[in-house]
Design an enzyme around this catalytic site. Structure first.
Site, PDB file in Angstrom:
ATOM      1  N   HIS A  17       0.846  -1.212   0.000  1.00 36.87           N
ATOM      2  CA  HIS A  17       0.000   0.000   0.000  1.00 36.87           C
ATOM      3  C   HIS A  17       0.877   1.257   0.000  1.00 36.87           C
ATOM      4  CE1 HIS A  17      -3.067  -2.626   2.339  1.00 36.87           C
ATOM      5  NE2 HIS A  17      -3.573  -2.427   1.144  1.00 36.87           N
ATOM      6  N   LYS A  41     -17.498  -5.902   8.157  1.00 36.90           N
ATOM      7  CA  LYS A  41     -16.174  -6.502   8.420  1.00 36.90           C
ATOM      8  C   LYS A  41     -15.881  -6.522   9.919  1.00 36.90           C
ATOM      9  CE  LYS A  41     -12.957  -6.795   4.620  1.00 36.90           C
ATOM     10  NZ  LYS A  41     -11.715  -6.329   4.023  1.00 36.90           N
ATOM     11  N   ARG A  91      -2.121  -6.062  -8.367  1.00 36.85           N
ATOM     12  CA  ARG A  91      -1.048  -7.043  -8.211  1.00 36.85           C
ATOM     13  C   ARG A  91      -1.108  -7.990  -9.413  1.00 36.85           C
ATOM     14  NH1 ARG A  91      -2.981  -8.305  -2.275  1.00 36.85           N
ATOM     15  NH2 ARG A  91      -4.819  -8.099  -3.564  1.00 36.85           N
ATOM     16  N   SER A 129      -2.830  -7.690   2.968  1.00 39.76           N
ATOM     17  CA  SER A 129      -3.024  -7.581   4.419  1.00 39.76           C
ATOM     18  C   SER A 129      -3.356  -8.957   5.005  1.00 39.76           C
ATOM     19  CB  SER A 129      -4.150  -6.604   4.743  1.00 39.76           C
ATOM     20  OG  SER A 129      -3.826  -5.309   4.306  1.00 39.76           O
TER      21      SER A 129
HETATM   22  O1  PNS Z   1      -8.782  -2.750   0.438  1.00 37.16           O
HETATM   23  P1  PNS Z   1     -10.035  -3.275  -0.192  1.00 37.16           P
HETATM   24  O2  PNS Z   1     -10.843  -4.063   0.814  1.00 37.16           O
HETATM   25  O3  PNS Z   1      -9.758  -4.043  -1.449  1.00 37.16           O
HETATM   26  O4  PNS Z   1     -10.924  -1.973  -0.612  1.00 37.16           O
HETATM   27  C1  PNS Z   1     -12.199  -2.133  -1.197  1.00 37.16           C
HETATM   28  C2  PNS Z   1     -12.929  -0.771  -1.279  1.00 37.16           C
HETATM   29  C3  PNS Z   1     -12.993  -0.106   0.081  1.00 37.16           C
HETATM   30  C4  PNS Z   1     -12.207   0.136  -2.234  1.00 37.16           C
HETATM   31  C5  PNS Z   1     -14.371  -1.029  -1.845  1.00 37.16           C
HETATM   32  O5  PNS Z   1     -14.960  -2.078  -1.131  1.00 37.16           O
HETATM   33  C6  PNS Z   1     -15.287   0.186  -1.776  1.00 37.16           C
HETATM   34  O6  PNS Z   1     -15.054   1.183  -2.413  1.00 37.16           O
HETATM   35  N1  PNS Z   1     -16.344   0.072  -0.964  1.00 37.16           N
HETATM   36  C7  PNS Z   1     -17.313   1.143  -0.768  1.00 37.16           C
HETATM   37  C8  PNS Z   1     -18.701   0.728  -1.271  1.00 37.16           C
HETATM   38  C9  PNS Z   1     -18.870   1.052  -2.747  1.00 37.16           C
HETATM   39  O7  PNS Z   1     -18.719   2.178  -3.186  1.00 37.16           O
HETATM   40  N2  PNS Z   1     -19.245   0.014  -3.552  1.00 37.16           N
HETATM   41  C10 PNS Z   1     -19.486   0.200  -4.977  1.00 37.16           C
HETATM   42  C11 PNS Z   1     -18.266  -0.046  -5.833  1.00 37.16           C
HETATM   43  S1  PNS Z   1     -18.009  -1.773  -6.007  1.00 37.16           S
END
Ligand code: PNS
Length: 163
Positions: A17, A41, A91, A129
């Site tokens: 990150h 979560k 990745r 993570s």
């Molecule tokens: O580190 P991560 O868990 O891969 O991050 C995922 C994240 C936070 C970027 C994604 O889950 C997110 O943007 N969630 C907010 C809800 C949202 O906007 N959902 C619609 C797009 S799929």
């Protein structure tokens, strides 16, 4: 002005990150690294406040980076803070499908929001993570995976869980 948001769970922030943060910060005027407050979560290792503190600690020397958290849809938060770019690290090819879907969903909800994918540096190709937490849980060496400043917090967290 390009104001970008780098959203994620960051539970905890890894060297992968941090690599993306440093590289993205060079491309944009302001970078907001934002932790998702995800009510589903409940198995998170660190609280949102702890994750924010970690991110602030590891980005303190990067002038154009701020740290925040958000709830709900990313597009709503992007509108609220006037961000026009989303940064995501990629990745392996396996990341691509879900990331592509997320980018298209976000763009369908907010036309002016572009997603910028940054390919991971090769040394972090394997790193996530979840991998880091599994290695730490079983007492493995996480030195190369996590910023030095927060390594001890991860080890302390697992030590507490084992008590
Ligand atoms: O580190 P991560 O868990 O891969 O991050 C995922 C994240 C936070 C970027 C994604 O889950 C997110 O943007 N969630 C907010 C809800 C949202 O906007 N959902 C619609 C797009 S799929």
């Amino acid at each position: 002005m390009i104001k970008a948001i780098y959203p994620g769970s960051f539970d905890p922030v890894t060297n992968g990150h941090l690599d993306i943060i440093k590289r993205a910060a060079k491309l944009v005027d302001r970078l907001i690294v934002s932790v998702l407050e995800n009510p589903h979560k409940s198995y998170a290792l660190f609280t949102v406040e702890e994750r924010i503190a970690h991110l602030k600690q590891v980005t303190k020397d990067i002038g154009n980076v701020e740290v925040s958290s958000f709830k709900g849809l990313l597009v709503d938060y992007a509108k609220q803070i006037d961000a026009n770019v989303v940064i995501r690290g990629l990745r392996a090819v396996t990341d691509f499908e879900s990331e592509f879907q997320m980018a298209l969903t976000n763009r369908s909800l907010m036309q002016e929001l572009e997603t910028l994918f940054i390919p991971t540096s090769i040394e972090y190709l394997y790193l996530s993570s979840s991998t880091l937490k599994e290695v730490a849980m079983f007492g493995g060496n996480i030195c190369s995976m996590i910023p030095c400043d927060i390594k001890q917090d991860v080890l302390d967290k697992f030590a507490k869980q084992g008590e």
